[in-house]
Design a protein around this motif. Structure first.
Motif, short mmCIF file in Angstrom:
data_model
loop_
_atom_site.label_atom_id
_atom_site.label_comp_id
_atom_site.label_asym_id
_atom_site.label_seq_id
_atom_site.Cartn_x
_atom_site.Cartn_y
_atom_site.Cartn_z
N LEU A 118 -8.57 -1.28 7.34
CA LEU A 118 -7.87 -2.19 8.25
C LEU A 118 -6.36 -2.05 8.17
N LEU A 119 -5.87 -1.38 7.12
CA LEU A 119 -4.42 -1.29 6.95
C LEU A 119 -3.86 0.07 7.35
N ASP A 120 -4.73 0.97 7.81
CA ASP A 120 -4.25 2.31 8.16
C ASP A 120 -3.16 2.23 9.23
N GLY A 121 -2.01 2.83 8.92
CA GLY A 121 -0.92 2.86 9.87
C GLY A 121 -0.24 1.52 10.08
N ARG A 122 -0.57 0.54 9.22
CA ARG A 122 0.02 -0.79 9.38
C ARG A 122 0.96 -1.10 8.24
N PRO A 123 1.98 -1.93 8.51
CA PRO A 123 2.81 -2.43 7.41
C PRO A 123 2.02 -3.44 6.59
N ALA A 124 2.16 -3.36 5.26
CA ALA A 124 1.40 -4.26 4.38
C ALA A 124 2.13 -4.36 3.06
N THR A 125 1.77 -5.36 2.28
CA THR A 125 2.34 -5.47 0.95
C THR A 125 1.27 -5.87 -0.05
N THR A 126 1.62 -5.78 -1.32
CA THR A 126 0.72 -6.23 -2.39
C THR A 126 1.60 -6.57 -3.57
N HIS A 127 0.98 -7.00 -4.66
CA HIS A 127 1.75 -7.29 -5.88
C HIS A 127 2.49 -6.03 -6.32
N TRP A 128 3.74 -6.21 -6.77
CA TRP A 128 4.55 -5.03 -7.09
C TRP A 128 3.91 -4.17 -8.18
N ARG A 129 3.08 -4.79 -9.04
CA ARG A 129 2.44 -4.01 -10.11
C ARG A 129 1.49 -2.97 -9.55
N TYR A 130 0.94 -3.25 -8.36
CA TYR A 130 -0.09 -2.38 -7.82
C TYR A 130 0.43 -1.46 -6.72
N ALA A 131 1.75 -1.54 -6.47
CA ALA A 131 2.30 -0.79 -5.34
C ALA A 131 2.01 0.71 -5.47
N ALA A 132 2.25 1.26 -6.68
CA ALA A 132 2.07 2.70 -6.85
C ALA A 132 0.60 3.09 -6.67
N THR A 133 -0.29 2.25 -7.22
CA THR A 133 -1.72 2.54 -7.11
C THR A 133 -2.18 2.50 -5.65
N LEU A 134 -1.70 1.50 -4.94
CA LEU A 134 -2.11 1.39 -3.53
C LEU A 134 -1.61 2.59 -2.72
N ARG A 135 -0.37 2.97 -2.99
CA ARG A 135 0.22 4.09 -2.27
C ARG A 135 -0.58 5.36 -2.53
N ARG A 136 -1.02 5.51 -3.78
CA ARG A 136 -1.77 6.71 -4.14
C ARG A 136 -3.16 6.70 -3.50
N ARG A 137 -3.83 5.55 -3.59
CA ARG A 137 -5.21 5.50 -3.10
C ARG A 137 -5.30 5.45 -1.59
N TYR A 138 -4.31 4.78 -0.96
CA TYR A 138 -4.37 4.62 0.49
C TYR A 138 -3.03 5.01 1.11
N PRO A 139 -2.77 6.33 1.15
CA PRO A 139 -1.44 6.79 1.61
C PRO A 139 -1.15 6.45 3.07
N ARG A 140 -2.16 6.07 3.84
CA ARG A 140 -1.90 5.81 5.27
C ARG A 140 -1.37 4.40 5.49
N VAL A 141 -1.39 3.57 4.43
CA VAL A 141 -0.85 2.22 4.56
C VAL A 141 0.67 2.28 4.49
N LEU A 142 1.35 1.61 5.40
CA LEU A 142 2.82 1.57 5.39
C LEU A 142 3.25 0.46 4.44
N LEU A 143 3.27 0.78 3.15
CA LEU A 143 3.47 -0.23 2.13
C LEU A 143 4.94 -0.61 1.98
N ASP A 144 5.21 -1.91 1.96
CA ASP A 144 6.54 -2.41 1.64
C ASP A 144 6.41 -3.39 0.47
#
Length: 319
Positions: A118-144
């Motif tokens: 649901l987050l592919d190509g969308r801006p999204a955020t998460t807890h800063w501790r998990y930012a790197a993990t999310l970016r790695r696992r789901y590179p299509r998420v536009l993480l801020d």
DNA sequence: GGGTTTTTCCGCCACC
DNA sequence: CTGGTGGCGGAAAAAC
């Protein structure tokens, strides 16, 4: 006014805190507000008792069908950010989204949304501790990772647990307007809106290396003399080193540089003065060692993504 | 806000 | 040879 049904997911092994935020905002009756309030259900993948942190269990009769049928679906932090969401949950989230429901995540709940695509190509955020993990696992998420929450229309994500409260109040504001949202915030005794990002909650790298107590001592000395003009040369003299060696040791044991660290400490020190004291911003700047107010505002803005006066206002605001 | 001056910081290297 | 030190020069950043 639209209110409708809110469904929050309960996981085995979760902390009840985030679910508690949701029940507090959407589940408590609000007879004092003259609007039709939300109908909240707590849902689990398998209805029945759900074990939670602390050895207790939370029992619900509602399953994923209820979740998929709600107007607003809230997913709190998952217990394991390395695991994929179950196919049944993915299916329920996609069904809800396809029906036009709002999908909301708190903290690491973003991993469930990302896992459902649901987050592919969308801006999204998460807890800063998990930012790197999310970016790695789901590179299509536009993480801020630098904001408290992101409202991308029918999908919303929020940062660390308490930022979920900001997002829940934001939802109330969208549904019922600022007056009602402020009333709810006042009841909960929280700021109706917080400026700034989660950068303000990331711990400063104060790393003290026991192997280099000369550096640690100079850092402690610097904190005690924060209001004075400090240069690398002065700090190095405190540590009885040349500036060159001081820079080298400092980098090795703190991962930062003296002035970067010092500036961060000065901003940290300013927070308390802004939040509780009455001194004007320019005086706060001087008290924590910035030689000019402009420099203070510049560094405050870079570190906190907001201005000193806005930060103070957010603390004083009552709605 | 942009331009100038000052300070920081890091690679290089000779030297314990 | 390993491992730390510190002066120098200049790019980058901060202060003004």
């Amino acid at each position: 006014m639209p209110s409708g049904t809110v469904a929050v997911l309960a996981y085995p092994g979760m902390s009840v805190f985030e679910t508690g935020i949701v029940t507090e905002v959407f589940g408590l009756p609000r007879p004092e507000l003259d609007v039709a309030w939300y109908r909240l259900t707590v849902c689990a993948e398998r209805p029945g008792p759900v074990p939670v942190v602390g050895g207790a269990a939370l029992t619900t009769p509602y399953g994923l069908d209820e979740l998929a049928g709600a107007d607003t679906v809230i997913v709190p932090g998952v217990s394991d950010v390395r695991a994929d969401p179950s196919p049944a949950l993915v299916d329920a989230l996609r069904r809800a989204h396809a029906r036009g429901a709002r999908i909301v995540s708190i903290c690491s709940g973003a991993f469930a949304l990302a896992g459902a695509g649901l987050l592919d190509g969308r801006p999204a955020t998460t807890h800063w501790r998990y930012a790197a993990t999310l970016r790695r696992r789901y590179p299509r998420v536009l993480l801020d990772p630098d904001v408290l929450y992101i409202d991308d229309g029918e999908i919303m994500t929020s940062a660390g647990s308490a930022a979920g409260l900001d997002l829940c109040i934001h939802l109330v504001r969208r549904d019922h307007g600022p007056a009602i949202a402020n009333a709810v915030a006042r009841r909960l005794v929280v700021a109706p809106h917080r400026d700034g990002g989660q950068a303000q909650f990331v711990e400063a790298p104060v790393a003290e290396d026991p192997h280099d107590d000369r550096i640690a001592a100079s850092m402690a000395w610097a904190l005690a003399h924060l209001a004075e003009p400090l240069t690398v040369a002065v700090l190095a003299r405190q540590a009885r080193m040349s500036t060159r060696s001081y820079l080298r040791h400092f980098a090795r044991c703190s991962g930062s540089t003296p002035i970067r660290w010092l500036t961060g400490q000065r901003v940290q020190a300013s927070l308390a003065l802004l939040a509780t004291g009455g001194a004007p911003v320019d005086e706060v700047a001087a008290r924590v060692g910035f030689e000019s107010p402009a420099t203070f505002r510049y560094h405050f803005g870079r570190a906190m993504h907001t201005s000193p006066s806005a930060y103070r206002r957010a603390f004083r605001a009552t709605g």
